[in-house]
Design a protein around this motif. Structure first.
Motif, mmCIF file in Angstrom:
data_model
loop_
_atom_site.group_PDB
_atom_site.id
_atom_site.type_symbol
_atom_site.label_atom_id
_atom_site.label_comp_id
_atom_site.label_asym_id
_atom_site.label_seq_id
_atom_site.Cartn_x
_atom_site.Cartn_y
_atom_site.Cartn_z
ATOM 1 N N GLY A 109 0.786 -1.230 0.000
ATOM 2 C CA GLY A 109 0.000 0.000 0.000
ATOM 3 C C GLY A 109 0.815 1.275 0.000
ATOM 4 N N TYR A 110 2.149 1.153 -0.103
ATOM 5 C CA TYR A 110 2.980 2.348 -0.129
ATOM 6 C C TYR A 110 2.955 2.986 -1.512
ATOM 7 C CZ TYR A 110 4.821 0.771 4.340
ATOM 8 O OH TYR A 110 4.949 0.380 5.650
ATOM 9 N N VAL A 111 3.194 4.273 -1.541
ATOM 10 C CA VAL A 111 3.225 5.013 -2.801
ATOM 11 C C VAL A 111 4.546 5.773 -2.892
ATOM 12 C CG1 VAL A 111 2.138 6.805 -4.203
ATOM 13 C CG2 VAL A 111 0.720 5.268 -2.831
ATOM 14 N N TYR A 112 5.201 5.648 -4.017
ATOM 15 C CA TYR A 112 6.473 6.330 -4.254
ATOM 16 C C TYR A 112 6.222 7.556 -5.134
ATOM 17 C CZ TYR A 112 10.937 7.284 -6.548
ATOM 18 O OH TYR A 112 12.040 7.893 -7.064
ATOM 19 N N PHE A 113 6.653 8.717 -4.645
ATOM 20 C CA PHE A 113 6.520 9.962 -5.396
ATOM 21 C C PHE A 113 7.896 10.350 -5.927
ATOM 22 C CE2 PHE A 113 2.169 11.083 -4.409
ATOM 23 C CZ PHE A 113 1.926 10.368 -3.236
ATOM 24 N N PRO A 114 8.110 10.251 -7.232
ATOM 25 C CA PRO A 114 9.433 10.566 -7.785
ATOM 26 C C PRO A 114 9.846 12.018 -7.591
ATOM 27 C CG PRO A 114 8.099 9.324 -9.359
ATOM 28 C CD PRO A 114 7.186 9.755 -8.263
ATOM 29 N N CYS A 115 8.903 12.922 -7.763
ATOM 30 C CA CYS A 115 9.214 14.361 -7.685
ATOM 31 C C CYS A 115 8.667 14.933 -6.388
ATOM 32 C CB CYS A 115 8.614 15.082 -8.891
ATOM 33 S SG CYS A 115 9.060 16.827 -8.983
ATOM 34 N N THR A 116 9.553 15.289 -5.488
ATOM 35 C CA THR A 116 9.149 15.818 -4.179
ATOM 36 C C THR A 116 9.988 17.042 -3.825
ATOM 37 O OG1 THR A 116 10.736 14.455 -2.937
ATOM 38 C CG2 THR A 116 8.578 13.475 -3.423
ATOM 39 N N GLY A 117 9.600 17.668 -2.752
ATOM 40 C CA GLY A 117 10.401 18.783 -2.260
ATOM 41 C C GLY A 117 11.694 18.313 -1.639
ATOM 42 N N LYS A 118 11.704 17.070 -1.158
ATOM 43 C CA LYS A 118 12.897 16.534 -0.513
ATOM 44 C C LYS A 118 14.053 16.390 -1.490
ATOM 45 C CE LYS A 118 14.428 12.801 2.513
ATOM 46 N NZ LYS A 118 14.031 11.567 3.222
ATOM 47 N N ASN A 119 13.775 15.940 -2.706
ATOM 48 C CA ASN A 119 14.846 15.802 -3.692
ATOM 49 C C ASN A 119 14.983 17.050 -4.580
ATOM 50 O OD1 ASN A 119 12.673 15.627 -5.450
ATOM 51 N ND2 ASN A 119 12.944 13.445 -5.894
ATOM 52 N N LEU A 120 14.288 18.118 -4.190
ATOM 53 C CA LEU A 120 14.369 19.434 -4.856
ATOM 54 C C LEU A 120 13.734 19.468 -6.239
ATOM 55 C CD1 LEU A 120 17.987 20.578 -3.877
ATOM 56 C CD2 LEU A 120 15.831 20.991 -2.696
ATOM 57 N N CYS A 121 13.043 18.397 -6.603
ATOM 58 C CA CYS A 121 12.366 18.394 -7.901
ATOM 59 C C CYS A 121 11.215 19.395 -7.918
ATOM 60 C CB CYS A 121 11.872 16.989 -8.218
ATOM 61 S SG CYS A 121 10.868 16.874 -9.721
ATOM 62 N N LEU A 122 10.351 19.324 -6.909
ATOM 63 C CA LEU A 122 9.230 20.270 -6.838
ATOM 64 C C LEU A 122 9.731 21.693 -6.656
ATOM 65 C CD1 LEU A 122 6.430 18.534 -4.725
ATOM 66 C CD2 LEU A 122 6.407 19.123 -7.146
ATOM 67 N N THR A 123 10.798 21.848 -5.914
ATOM 68 C CA THR A 123 11.372 23.187 -5.722
ATOM 69 C C THR A 123 11.766 23.796 -7.055
ATOM 70 O OG1 THR A 123 12.221 22.522 -3.548
ATOM 71 C CG2 THR A 123 13.188 24.492 -4.541
ATOM 72 N N THR A 124 12.351 22.980 -7.910
ATOM 73 C CA THR A 124 12.762 23.466 -9.240
ATOM 74 C C THR A 124 11.549 23.728 -10.118
ATOM 75 O OG1 THR A 124 14.742 22.090 -9.049
ATOM 76 C CG2 THR A 124 14.231 22.990 -11.216
ATOM 77 N N PHE A 125 10.594 22.805 -10.137
ATOM 78 C CA PHE A 125 9.408 22.982 -10.968
ATOM 79 C C PHE A 125 8.637 24.240 -10.594
ATOM 80 C CE2 PHE A 125 8.764 18.254 -12.242
ATOM 81 C CZ PHE A 125 9.853 18.375 -13.093
ATOM 82 N N ASN A 126 8.562 24.545 -9.298
ATOM 83 C CA ASN A 126 7.807 25.711 -8.838
ATOM 84 C C ASN A 126 8.606 27.011 -8.916
ATOM 85 O OD1 ASN A 126 5.625 24.042 -8.201
ATOM 86 N ND2 ASN A 126 6.349 23.714 -6.104
ATOM 87 N N GLY A 127 9.886 26.919 -9.250
ATOM 88 C CA GLY A 127 10.706 28.121 -9.333
ATOM 89 C C GLY A 127 11.045 28.718 -7.996
ATOM 90 N N ASP A 128 11.032 27.907 -6.940
ATOM 91 C CA ASP A 128 11.292 28.406 -5.583
ATOM 92 C C ASP A 128 12.769 28.280 -5.224
ATOM 93 O OD1 ASP A 128 8.610 28.966 -5.277
ATOM 94 O OD2 ASP A 128 8.155 27.014 -4.391
ATOM 95 N N PHE A 129 13.620 28.837 -6.032
ATOM 96 C CA PHE A 129 15.061 28.828 -5.733
ATOM 97 C C PHE A 129 15.665 30.126 -6.258
ATOM 98 C CE2 PHE A 129 14.554 27.040 -9.930
ATOM 99 C CZ PHE A 129 15.608 27.550 -10.657
ATOM 100 N N LYS A 130 16.830 30.447 -5.736
ATOM 101 C CA LYS A 130 17.510 31.693 -6.137
ATOM 102 C C LYS A 130 18.943 31.410 -6.552
ATOM 103 C CE LYS A 130 14.810 34.610 -2.999
ATOM 104 N NZ LYS A 130 14.840 35.572 -1.888
#
Length: 357
Positions: A336-357
């Motif tokens: 029942g576990y679900v693996y999320f490839p793109c997360t904030g932990k691996n900075l994928c979501l951070t990059t997609f959302n443009g939340d970096f400087k």
């Protein structure tokens, strides 16, 4: 009996009205001219000061209905009919004066009474505060804020390449609402297919554009994209200034280390480790100085909007839809576990959302 001619005869309501008449138009004029949302708190402080001044003046006007503003004096007759008259020189002795032996209810005031010492001082302070607000509101907006606003560009351009530019255009259409004005399909002077994005940097950042770009391409393929092969279809981020180059390089490293584009299976097993990261793979996306861009004719623009059915069909047949699903969609695991490839932990979501400087 007439009061001393040198004394003022302002009533408290009149004084309150005068103070508010000074404050209100000044506040409105100041806030309108400087555009409160673009100042760093100046408008908020002025509003708070106006409110405090209003409460002070209102309290004074309610506490005693009559006032001289600067010297307390009133003429009239009390209820027994005996005349009362004070000169300005007698204000300091007002506390010793009593015009009636009758007991008054608490808080009541009648004609002929004399204000307690210190009232004139409070009036003067309130009046000074009003004048201070007038001076503050008439001051020009900070020069630095004006200079920054004048220097800030109203629009900027960014150019990206990665396979058939018609599909790349769709990626930026998804974030057009964030401040993108135009998206043009065309070619660079070396023949590379490209998309030029014009945007408002006050609403949309270059980081947001990079996030949309990485999600729409395969950055590990240096020879083209999907079924489009050749140098003209290679992935490239075209930069015009050093800031764009720095941001592009940083986002590339963040996405490369995220492992999102790593193999989805290894020996038939899902590649999920203790940290739920796929093995990182090297990127082959170029970051190059921008060349001349030439847009295609009008009939070659907006394919993803002009013929949505054909666009969707080609996206499936070229493998773009499957690639996106394999690398970004959540994966169900045993137990029942679900693996999320793109997360904030691996900075994928951070990059997609443009939340970096």
């Amino acid at each position: 009996l007439k009061p001393d001619a040198s004394c003022s005869s302002f009533s408290r309501p009149q004084f309150a009205s005068m103070a508010l008449a000074i404050q209100a138009p000044c506040c409105v004029a100041w806030l309108t001219r400087t555009r409160l949302r673009k100042t760093k708190g100046h408008g908020r402080y002025l509003i708070i000061a106006c409110i405090l001044c209003y409460l002070l003046v209102h309290r004074l006007s309610v506490a005693r209905p009559l006032s001289d503003g600067f010297c307390s004096i009133t003429s009239g007759r009390h209820h027994r009919g005996s005349p009362v008259s004070l000169r300005c020189s007698d204000v300091s002795k007002a506390s010793a004066v009593s015009t009636s032996s009758a007991v008054q209810p608490p808080g009541s005031t009648r004609a002929g009474s004399v204000e307690a010492p210190g009232t004139a001082r409070r009036d003067a302070m309130a009046f000074a505060l009003s004048l201070g607000l007038l001076v503050c509101s008439s001051r020009p907006a900070p020069a630095e804020a004006d200079d920054e606003q004048k220097m800030a560009p109203s629009r900027a351009m960014a150019i990206f390449s990665g396979g058939d530019a018609r599909f790349l255009q769709a990626a930026f259409e998804d974030i057009r609402y964030k401040g993108i004005t135009t998206i043009e399909v065309g070619r660079m002077s070396d023949g590379t297919r490209a998309v030029r994005v014009t945007y408002d940097p006050k609403r949309c950042t270059y980081q947001m554009l990079l996030g949309a770009y990485w999600r729409s391409i395969d950055p590990t393929d240096a020879q083209g994209q999907f079924n489009d092969r050749g140098a003209e279809f290679r992935p490239v981020v075209w930069v015009s200034i050093d800031t764009e180059r720095d941001l592009a390089e940083k986002s590339l490293k963040m996405m490369e280390s995220s492992g999102v584009y790593g193999p989805t299976e290894v020996k038939g097993m899902l590649t999920v480790g203790k940290e739920t990261l796929r093995p990182p793979v090297p990127f082959f996306t170029e970051i190059s100085s921008a060349l001349d861009f030439q847009p295609t004719p009008a009939d070659g623009q907006d394919f993803c909007k002009a013929d949505r059915k054909a666009y969707s069909s080609l996206r499936d047949t070229t493998g773009r839809a499957k690639f996106s699903s394999d690398h970004y969609d959540p994966v169900s695991l045993l137990g029942g576990y679900v693996y999320f490839p793109c997360t904030g932990k691996n900075l994928c979501l951070t990059t997609f959302n443009g939340d970096f400087k």
